[in-house]
Design an enzyme around this catalytic site. Structure first.
Site, PDB file in Angstrom:
ATOM      1  N   ASP A  82       0.836  -1.189   0.000  1.00 48.38           N
ATOM      2  CA  ASP A  82       0.000   0.000   0.000  1.00 48.38           C
ATOM      3  C   ASP A  82       0.877   1.247   0.000  1.00 48.38           C
ATOM      4  OD1 ASP A  82      -2.446   1.431   0.170  1.00 48.38           O
ATOM      5  OD2 ASP A  82      -2.187   1.648   2.342  1.00 48.38           O
ATOM      6  N   HIS A 176      -7.501  10.696   4.937  1.00 48.33           N
ATOM      7  CA  HIS A 176      -6.789   9.697   5.725  1.00 48.33           C
ATOM      8  C   HIS A 176      -6.999  10.017   7.204  1.00 48.33           C
ATOM      9  CE1 HIS A 176      -4.003   8.728   2.155  1.00 48.33           C
ATOM     10  NE2 HIS A 176      -4.704   7.650   2.416  1.00 48.33           N
ATOM     11  N   ASN A 228     -10.213   0.743   1.077  1.00 46.12           N
ATOM     12  CA  ASN A 228      -9.132   0.694   2.058  1.00 46.12           C
ATOM     13  C   ASN A 228      -9.598   1.361   3.342  1.00 46.12           C
ATOM     14  OD1 ASN A 228      -7.768  -0.085  -0.298  1.00 46.12           O
ATOM     15  ND2 ASN A 228      -5.918   1.051   0.233  1.00 46.12           N
TER      16      ASN A 228
END
Length: 289
Positions: A82, A176, A228
């Site tokens: 990743d 994120h 994700n």
């Protein structure tokens, strides 16, 4: 370990109208939690070695740790790099990763295209699919002008045509991390659908922690078939540690065990939300008999 074909997992998700989950490991216990969740949910899973663990222990040790957890299980897994930078991508191919994400999103578009194309050529020669990212994903809590972050449809079309990537991670309102008590940024699902139509590829969304359930389902309908998520699962693990240490002095192993148990539950919940629970080939074969 059932080492799954990563392309087939995403193609099956596209055909079945769901998304496969991709989750980051950070230690033995977290890798074990992801594998155990895949067993319980009867779901295939991408075990991701990412940008937090590699500086901590190195890519080789992180890969070996993840592979060991997978080998102790019959779960259907892909070991995926990743956010890999240039040098790390080629090390990962040598180590035996079966899926790669090369992250050139911070580069100017032309350079991102040039370097991604080279990664694709090498990885494809080994039969390894490549995910790449276009657009920028901010960290939670940043003051963001989204017009500067979103993936542009015309650039996505050019990027895919010139690089030959298998999957494209896009920026459409995700971040994120998670800021407690702050409502999630709504996803620009129309943009996602336009990118899907322009590129013809299954899309990927990073930063799926804290995303509203309606947006999760909307993203799947718009063409996203790999999600994700990390922060929600780390928070579950942390809550397990804290619950044990709140009782006073305890053995570290007891706290780690509770963290693992809570992360298993949180991961199974994600797999059910994404629609991937019950989609492992063994579960599908069993239902067909």
């Amino acid at each position: 370990m059932h080492q799954a074909d990563p392309r087939k997992l995403v193609q099956d998700a596209q055909a079945g109208g769901y998304a496969v989950g991709a989750f980051n490991m950070h230690s033995d216990e977290t890798a074990q939690a992801l594998v155990r969740a895949a067993e319980i949910a009867e779901a295939p899973v991408f075990l991701q070695v990412g940008r937090a663990i590699v500086p901590h222990m190195g890519l080789k040790a992180a890969y070996e740790l993840t592979r060991r957890a997978a080998e102790e299980s019959d779960a259907e897994v892909v070991i995926h790099l990743d956010h890999g930078p240039w040098d790390e991508v080629f090390e990962a191919i040598k180590l035996g990763f079966t899926s790669i994400m090369y992250d050139g999103a911070h580069l100017p578009l032309d350079e991102n295209i040039r370097t991604t194309k080279q990664v694709v050529q090498v990885a494809h020669s080994f039969g390894i699919p490549v995910e790449a990212e276009l657009g920028t994903i901010p960290d939670a809590g940043e003051d963001v002008d989204w017009s500067a972050y979103y993936t542009k449809v015309d650039e996505a079309q050019r990027f895919v045509e010139e690089t030959g990537v298998d999957w494209l991670a896009v920026s459409a309102g995700i971040v994120h991390g998670v800021v407690p008590d702050l409502p999630p940024q709504p996803l620009d699902l129309q943009r996602v659908e336009q990118i899907r139509e322009a590129t013809g590829l299954p899309l990927v969304l990073h930063g799926m922690s804290g995303v509203a359930p309606d947006d999760v389902q909307g993203a799947i309908k718009a063409g996203v078939h790999k999600f994700n998520a990390d922060t929600d699962l780390r928070h579950a693990f942390r809550a397990g540690l804290e619950s044990v240490f709140a009782q006073g002095d305890r053995q570290l192993e007891e706290a780690l065990g509770e963290g693992r148990a809570r992360m298993i539950d949180a991961t199974v919940e994600k797999m059910r939300e994404y629609g991937v629970a019950g989609r492992a080939s063994s579960a599908t074969a069993g239902s067909a008999r």
